[in-house]
Design an enzyme around this catalytic site. Sequence first.
Site, PDB file in Angstrom:
ATOM      1  N   SER A 163      -1.115   1.729   4.720  1.00 20.61           N
ATOM      2  CA  SER A 163      -0.863   0.321   5.145  1.00 20.61           C
ATOM      3  C   SER A 163      -2.115  -0.431   4.961  1.00 20.61           C
ATOM      4  CB  SER A 163      -0.310   0.364   6.650  1.00 20.61           C
ATOM      5  OG  SER A 163      -1.351   0.728   7.436  1.00 20.61           O
TER       6      SER A 163
ATOM      7  N   CYS B 208       1.090  -1.157  -0.036  1.00 19.52           N
ATOM      8  CA  CYS B 208      -0.030  -0.104  -0.156  1.00 19.52           C
ATOM      9  C   CYS B 208       0.988   1.254   0.109  1.00 19.52           C
ATOM     10  CB  CYS B 208      -0.934  -0.094   1.271  1.00 19.52           C
ATOM     11  SG  CYS B 208      -1.871   1.595   1.072  1.00 19.52           S
TER      12      CYS B 208
HETATM   13 FE    FE Z   1      -3.237   2.040   2.929  1.00 21.46          FE
END
Ligand code: FE
Length: 211
Positions: A112, A108
Amino acid sequence: MPHDHSDHPHALLPSDPALRVKALETILTRKGLIEPAALDEIIDTYQNKIGPQNGARVVAKAWSDPAFKAALLADADPVLADLGYYGRQGEHMVVVENTPAQHNMVVCTLCSCYPWPLLGIPPGWYKSDAYRARAVREPRRVLADFGVTLPADTAVRVWDSTAEVRYLVLPMRPDDSEGFDEDALAALVSRDSMIGTALASPPQSSSEASV
Ligand code: FE
């Protein structure tokens, strides 16, 4: 100067982040914004009930059952919901299959985002700036750092998670796992192999390569 906790004057206090969390929890509880028992339940759920063992079960089933695998790759959400794997941070799942031609890796880049119902809480490195930047820029080097070297003719595809879409990698089934039942197969599937920073373990080394 070495930082020796044994004779440190604050050694009996929790670490700084733990203290801050405790302080926040106390304030939110006093203001009536959270219920400590509910918080304990949530923490217990993500620490003990939800974790990579869920994802590993899905992978093992996909390796064992071609119809399940086809359905999973075509539209994962209903298939996962049937198994009870849904909820926060797993709202829209896409499963990407590793093949000799293509290895998949998940990141990502913004923050995250991670499929919690299948993999639990993300590891620290997944949230690090280094992984988030390098996974896209130099995925093969990142894989090498994780000890993964792919054949030169295997393409690496990096999938960037978002708040809307979370990815799970379906690793390649290891050789020499014919005849394994789903439990034995699941034991070959590590968390990292479902993020794409590892391969599924060959059967003989599975005891060392635990999650
Ligand atoms: Fe994210």
